[in-house]
Design a protein around this motif. Sequence first.
Motif: not given
Length: 142
Positions: A43-66
């Motif tokens: 999507a490259n929008c909202s809180d996820f602008r610049g997230i381009r990879t799976i590791p970036q998505m998973i370890f984005q601060p406060h993204a996943f409590e797990a």
Amino acid sequence: MAVVKARDQDARLLARLLRAEAEGEGEKGMLLVGNVGINRIRANCSDFRGIRTIPQMIFQPHAFEAVLYGYFYQRAREREVRLAWRCINGERYWPAKFSLWYFRPPADCPPTWYNQPFAGRYKKHCFYEPTAETCENVYNTY
């Protein structure tokens, strides 16, 4: 064909997230979590602008409590790796088809989450997709 770039180690990382976030929701519940994650990359929008990879998505601060708990850091199982590849290859399901957020409330799903409309519920998780004004791109990624 993959809708995001991914290596085997990326699929295994996503598989660990699927299990840690939604193992109790079964195979479809884990696929829905994967759908949200892949949507965040594309999507490259909202809180996820610049997230381009799976590791970036998973370890984005406060993204996943797990990622705060040890269960996430266990070795990926082949069942979840296969589910992760299905998500990476673009397989999507309602209510996560265009969703960028989900959470598990203690009761009913609120009508909005971070000012975004409720898309639907699957078992105990509520899914929210952005409005076109917030993230038109999520509707143009497939």
